[in-house]
Design a protein around this motif. Structure first.
Motif, PDB file in Angstrom:
ATOM      1  N   PRO A  41       0.888  -1.188  -0.092  1.00 45.78           N
ATOM      2  CA  PRO A  41      -0.004   0.045   0.101  1.00 45.78           C
ATOM      3  C   PRO A  41       0.852   1.369  -0.035  1.00 45.78           C
ATOM      4  O   PRO A  41       2.134   1.262   0.423  1.00 45.78           O
ATOM      5  N   LYS A  42       0.298   2.239  -0.676  1.00 49.48           N
ATOM      6  CA  LYS A  42       0.996   3.659  -0.789  1.00 49.48           C
ATOM      7  C   LYS A  42       0.948   4.381   0.937  1.00 49.48           C
ATOM      8  O   LYS A  42       0.034   4.031   1.713  1.00 49.48           O
ATOM      9  N   PRO A  43       2.043   4.857   1.072  1.00 50.18           N
ATOM     10  CA  PRO A  43       2.300   5.328   2.460  1.00 50.18           C
ATOM     11  C   PRO A  43       1.268   6.672   2.623  1.00 50.18           C
ATOM     12  O   PRO A  43       0.892   7.289   1.480  1.00 50.18           O
ATOM     13  N   GLY A  44       0.849   6.759   3.875  1.00 45.74           N
ATOM     14  CA  GLY A  44      -0.047   8.034   4.215  1.00 45.74           C
ATOM     15  C   GLY A  44       0.863   9.344   3.793  1.00 45.74           C
ATOM     16  O   GLY A  44       1.947   9.241   3.712  1.00 45.74           O
ATOM     17  N   PHE A  45       0.131  10.347   3.876  1.00 47.06           N
ATOM     18  CA  PHE A  45       0.717  11.913   3.479  1.00 47.06           C
ATOM     19  C   PHE A  45       1.924  11.846   4.694  1.00 47.06           C
ATOM     20  O   PHE A  45       2.946  12.360   4.130  1.00 47.06           O
ATOM     21  N   VAL A  46       1.749  11.897   5.741  1.00 48.75           N
ATOM     22  CA  VAL A  46       2.784  12.041   6.977  1.00 48.75           C
ATOM     23  C   VAL A  46       4.032  11.027   6.859  1.00 48.75           C
ATOM     24  O   VAL A  46       5.004  11.427   6.654  1.00 48.75           O
ATOM     25  N   GLU A  47       3.680   9.862   6.493  1.00 49.79           N
ATOM     26  CA  GLU A  47       4.975   8.993   6.090  1.00 49.79           C
ATOM     27  C   GLU A  47       5.619   9.274   4.826  1.00 49.79           C
ATOM     28  O   GLU A  47       6.717   9.390   4.951  1.00 49.79           O
ATOM     29  N   PHE A  48       4.823   9.927   3.953  1.00 52.72           N
ATOM     30  CA  PHE A  48       5.471  10.356   2.745  1.00 52.72           C
ATOM     31  C   PHE A  48       6.255  11.669   2.951  1.00 52.72           C
ATOM     32  O   PHE A  48       7.400  11.694   2.772  1.00 52.72           O
ATOM     33  N   MET A  49       6.017  12.447   3.693  1.00 51.91           N
ATOM     34  CA  MET A  49       6.734  13.638   4.165  1.00 51.91           C
ATOM     35  C   MET A  49       7.808  13.268   5.287  1.00 51.91           C
ATOM     36  O   MET A  49       9.027  13.842   4.955  1.00 51.91           O
ATOM     37  N   ARG A  50       7.981  12.149   5.994  1.00 53.92           N
ATOM     38  CA  ARG A  50       8.716  11.931   6.583  1.00 53.92           C
ATOM     39  C   ARG A  50       9.949  11.321   5.959  1.00 53.92           C
ATOM     40  O   ARG A  50      11.271  11.264   6.299  1.00 53.92           O
ATOM     41  N   GLN A  51       9.749  10.788   4.669  1.00 50.95           N
ATOM     42  CA  GLN A  51      10.600   9.711   3.802  1.00 50.95           C
ATOM     43  C   GLN A  51      11.315  10.955   2.659  1.00 50.95           C
ATOM     44  O   GLN A  51      12.100  10.452   1.927  1.00 50.95           O
ATOM     45  N   SER A  52      10.827  12.321   2.914  1.00 52.66           N
ATOM     46  CA  SER A  52      11.233  13.305   1.974  1.00 52.66           C
ATOM     47  C   SER A  52      12.848  13.303   2.196  1.00 52.66           C
ATOM     48  O   SER A  52      13.296  13.497   3.078  1.00 52.66           O
ATOM     49  N   PRO A  53      13.478  13.485   0.867  1.00 48.41           N
ATOM     50  CA  PRO A  53      14.901  13.933   0.956  1.00 48.41           C
ATOM     51  C   PRO A  53      15.126  15.283   1.541  1.00 48.41           C
ATOM     52  O   PRO A  53      16.473  15.759   1.844  1.00 48.41           O
ATOM     53  N   LEU A  54      14.162  16.001   1.763  1.00 48.67           N
ATOM     54  CA  LEU A  54      14.451  17.240   2.187  1.00 48.67           C
ATOM     55  C   LEU A  54      14.244  17.573   3.848  1.00 48.67           C
ATOM     56  O   LEU A  54      14.235  18.668   4.265  1.00 48.67           O
ATOM     57  N   VAL A  55      13.979  16.298   4.383  1.00 45.28           N
ATOM     58  CA  VAL A  55      13.811  16.283   5.736  1.00 45.28           C
ATOM     59  C   VAL A  55      15.075  17.038   6.521  1.00 45.28           C
ATOM     60  O   VAL A  55      16.148  16.500   6.131  1.00 45.28           O
ATOM     61  N   GLY A  56      14.613  17.887   7.462  1.00 45.06           N
ATOM     62  CA  GLY A  56      15.825  18.380   8.162  1.00 45.06           C
ATOM     63  C   GLY A  56      16.484  19.871   7.541  1.00 45.06           C
ATOM     64  O   GLY A  56      17.030  20.659   8.306  1.00 45.06           O
ATOM     65  N   LEU A  57      15.815  20.130   6.545  1.00 42.74           N
ATOM     66  CA  LEU A  57      16.574  21.167   5.580  1.00 42.74           C
ATOM     67  C   LEU A  57      15.823  22.498   6.122  1.00 42.74           C
ATOM     68  O   LEU A  57      14.782  22.472   6.150  1.00 42.74           O
TER      69      LEU A  57
END
Length: 76
Positions: free
Chosen positions: A50-66
């Protein structure tokens, strides 16, 4: 979901498969009892992964912490 008796599903297997692709899951019964469902490979894959939910999608972003600039300039 369309439902097929087992004997009918065996006789019209290619139609059952085509309908699974175009209409979605196809139920199969034996002596009036629902025993199986035929689904497309794409539907099976979406159930297995299943596709991840929005929150999980954002947590996996390469921009996390930027650090991003969040202030807006004043409009004239």
């Amino acid at each position: 979901m369309s439902t097929w008796k087992l004997q009918e599903a065996k006789e019209k297997f290619s139609e059952v498969v085509k309908r699974a692709l175009s209409e979605g899951p196809q139920g199969i019964t034996v002596r009036g009892e629902s025993v199986a469902v035929l689904i497309s490979r794409a539907e099976c894959a979406s159930l297995a992964h299943p596709k991840p939910g929005f929150v999980e999608f954002m947590r996996q972003s390469p921009l996390v912490g930027l650090e991003l600039e969040t202030e807006r300039g004043k409009r004239a």
